[in-house]
Enzyme design. Structure first.
Site, mmCIF file in Angstrom:
data_model
loop_
_atom_site.group_PDB
_atom_site.id
_atom_site.type_symbol
_atom_site.label_atom_id
_atom_site.label_comp_id
_atom_site.label_asym_id
_atom_site.label_seq_id
_atom_site.Cartn_x
_atom_site.Cartn_y
_atom_site.Cartn_z
ATOM 1 N N ASP A 245 2.943 11.927 -6.636
ATOM 2 C CA ASP A 245 3.442 11.317 -5.075
ATOM 3 C C ASP A 245 2.349 10.626 -4.687
ATOM 4 O OD1 ASP A 245 5.686 11.566 -3.033
ATOM 5 O OD2 ASP A 245 3.765 11.839 -1.973
ATOM 6 N N PHE B 67 4.281 -3.142 -7.307
ATOM 7 C CA PHE B 67 5.281 -2.895 -6.530
ATOM 8 C C PHE B 67 5.072 -2.249 -5.051
ATOM 9 C CE2 PHE B 67 5.098 1.971 -6.639
ATOM 10 C CZ PHE B 67 3.991 1.960 -7.572
ATOM 11 N N GLY B 68 5.895 -1.991 -4.187
ATOM 12 C CA GLY B 68 5.750 -1.277 -3.056
ATOM 13 C C GLY B 68 4.587 -2.220 -2.093
ATOM 14 N N GLU C 232 15.003 15.510 -1.628
ATOM 15 C CA GLU C 232 13.811 14.816 -1.369
ATOM 16 C C GLU C 232 12.763 15.796 -0.517
ATOM 17 O OE1 GLU C 232 12.413 11.545 -0.646
ATOM 18 O OE2 GLU C 232 13.216 11.462 -2.529
ATOM 19 N N LYS D 182 6.022 3.072 -11.725
ATOM 20 C CA LYS D 182 4.926 4.068 -12.024
ATOM 21 C C LYS D 182 5.083 4.431 -13.552
ATOM 22 C CE LYS D 182 5.307 6.363 -7.508
ATOM 23 N NZ LYS D 182 5.397 7.678 -6.957
ATOM 24 N N ASN E 87 10.793 5.975 -10.676
ATOM 25 C CA ASN E 87 9.907 4.469 -10.481
ATOM 26 C C ASN E 87 9.755 4.005 -11.542
ATOM 27 O OD1 ASN E 87 8.103 2.512 -9.683
ATOM 28 N ND2 ASN E 87 8.120 3.437 -7.600
ATOM 29 N N THR F 127 10.004 10.569 -13.107
ATOM 30 C CA THR F 127 9.825 9.827 -11.980
ATOM 31 C C THR F 127 11.195 8.861 -11.994
ATOM 32 O OG1 THR F 127 8.673 7.883 -10.951
ATOM 33 C CG2 THR F 127 8.713 7.911 -13.239
HETATM 34 P P1 IMP Z 1 6.254 7.522 -3.661
HETATM 35 O O1 IMP Z 1 6.787 8.529 -2.439
HETATM 36 O O2 IMP Z 1 5.255 8.356 -4.283
HETATM 37 O O3 IMP Z 1 7.181 7.054 -4.614
HETATM 38 O O4 IMP Z 1 5.575 6.231 -2.930
HETATM 39 C C1 IMP Z 1 5.611 6.237 -1.535
HETATM 40 C C2 IMP Z 1 5.587 4.785 -1.173
HETATM 41 O O5 IMP Z 1 4.411 4.063 -1.624
HETATM 42 C C3 IMP Z 1 6.754 4.001 -2.008
HETATM 43 O O6 IMP Z 1 7.493 3.290 -1.084
HETATM 44 C C4 IMP Z 1 6.215 3.077 -3.156
HETATM 45 O O7 IMP Z 1 6.649 1.881 -2.936
HETATM 46 C C5 IMP Z 1 4.600 2.820 -2.307
HETATM 47 N N1 IMP Z 1 3.587 3.154 -3.546
HETATM 48 C C6 IMP Z 1 3.355 4.097 -4.426
HETATM 49 N N2 IMP Z 1 2.333 3.733 -5.231
HETATM 50 C C7 IMP Z 1 2.166 2.536 -4.822
HETATM 51 C C8 IMP Z 1 1.247 1.581 -5.543
HETATM 52 O O8 IMP Z 1 0.512 2.082 -6.524
HETATM 53 N N3 IMP Z 1 1.096 0.565 -4.957
HETATM 54 C C9 IMP Z 1 1.753 0.085 -3.762
HETATM 55 N N4 IMP Z 1 2.668 0.875 -3.287
HETATM 56 C C10 IMP Z 1 2.935 2.049 -3.611
#
Ligand code: IMP
Length: 182
Positions: A63, A137-138, A34, A10, A7, A5
Site C-alpha cells: 500500500d 501513474f497516479g 477496501e 505497480k 494495479n 495487486t
Molecule cells: P494505493 O492505495 O497503494 O493503490 O495508492 C494510493 C494512491 O496513490 C493511488 O491513487 C495511486 O495512484 C497513487 N500512487 C501509488 N503509488 C504511486 C506512485 O508510485 N506514484 C504516483 N502515485 C502513486
C-alpha cells in the site's frame, strides 16, 4: 513469489526488480474488502490479513500513500480516493501558495509461513506546479524527487525504481527473500 495487486503499473515496476534479482513473480488479483485506516502500515497489514483468507500460498502486497506535511499529511491514507476524485490537479491546487514538500510511503506486507512481515520505503520530494511526463501513474506527473529535476512521470521504470518509495520497499523485500535462499 506471488504479488497481489489490481494495479498494472505497480506490477510492472515490481516485476522489473524481481526480473533483475532472478526471482519469478506471479501476478494475482484477489477481491477483498477496501480497508480504510489511519496509516499506510495498518492498511497494508489489514489488507494482507484479508487476502490471507482467500489465498493460502505465500504472497505479498503493498500500500502506498502520498503525504504532504503542509496539508497535515493529507492525502496519506486517502490517496487512492483523492487520486480518483480531485486527482493530481486537485493536489496542485491545495498546495498552491504552501510549502510543496511531500513524500511517498510504501509498505510491503509479506505473508509467508503463516506470519506477516513488513518492508517500508520513503521517497521525499515536492509537488510541482507544472505537470510533466507520461510514464508511471497516479501522482507521478507532479512529483519531483528531492535532488532531481524530472518528475517521476518523466523517468523510465528503472530510473523510478532506483529511487522510489516502492523501489526501496521492494529492494528490502528482495534482500530478505535472497537471505532465505542462502
Ligand atoms: P494505493 O492505495 O497503494 O493503490 O495508492 C494510493 C494512491 O496513490 C493511488 O491513487 C495511486 O495512484 C497513487 N500512487 C501509488 N503509488 C504511486 C506512485 O508510485 N506514484 C504516483 N502515485 C502513486
Amino acid at each position: 513469489m506471488i504479488l497481489v495487486t489490481s494495479n498494472r503499473h505497480k506490477f510492472e515496476e515490481i516485476a522489473a526488480m524481481f526480473g533483475v534479482a532472478g526471482i519469478p513473480l506471479e501476478w494475482k488479483h484477489v477481491k477483498y474488502e477496501e480497508i480504510q485506516e489511519d496509516t499506510t502500515e495498518i492498511i497494508s497489514y489489514r489488507s494482507c490479513v484479508e487476502v490471507r483468507k482467500e489465498l493460502h500460498d505465500d504472497f505479498f502486497l503493498e500500500d502506498t500513500g502520498l503525504y504532504i506535511p503542509a496539508l497535515h499529511g493529507f492525502p496519506g491514507p486517502y490517496s487512492s480516493y483523492v487520486n480518483a476524485t480531485i486527482g493530481y490537479a486537485g493536489i496542485q491546487r491545495l498546495v498552491d501558495g504552501k510549502d510543496p514538500t511531500a513524500y511517498f510511503k510504501t509498505v510491503v506486507s509479506l505473508s509467508m509461513n503463516g506470519t506477516i512481515m513488513q518492508f517500508g520505503g520513503v521517497l521525499k520530494g515536492a509537488i510541482s506546479g507544472q505537470a510533466k511526463g507520461s510514464t508511471g501513474f497516479g501522482f507521478d506527473p507532479v512529483f519531483i524527487p528531492e535532488g532531481e529535476v524530472l518528475t517521476l512521470a518523466e523517468m523510465d521504470i528503472d530510473a523510478k525504481n532506483r529511487l522510489s518509495h516502492r523501489g526501496r520497499a521492494v529492494s528490502a523485500l528482495i534482500r530478505y527473500l535472497i537471505t532465505l535462499k542462502s
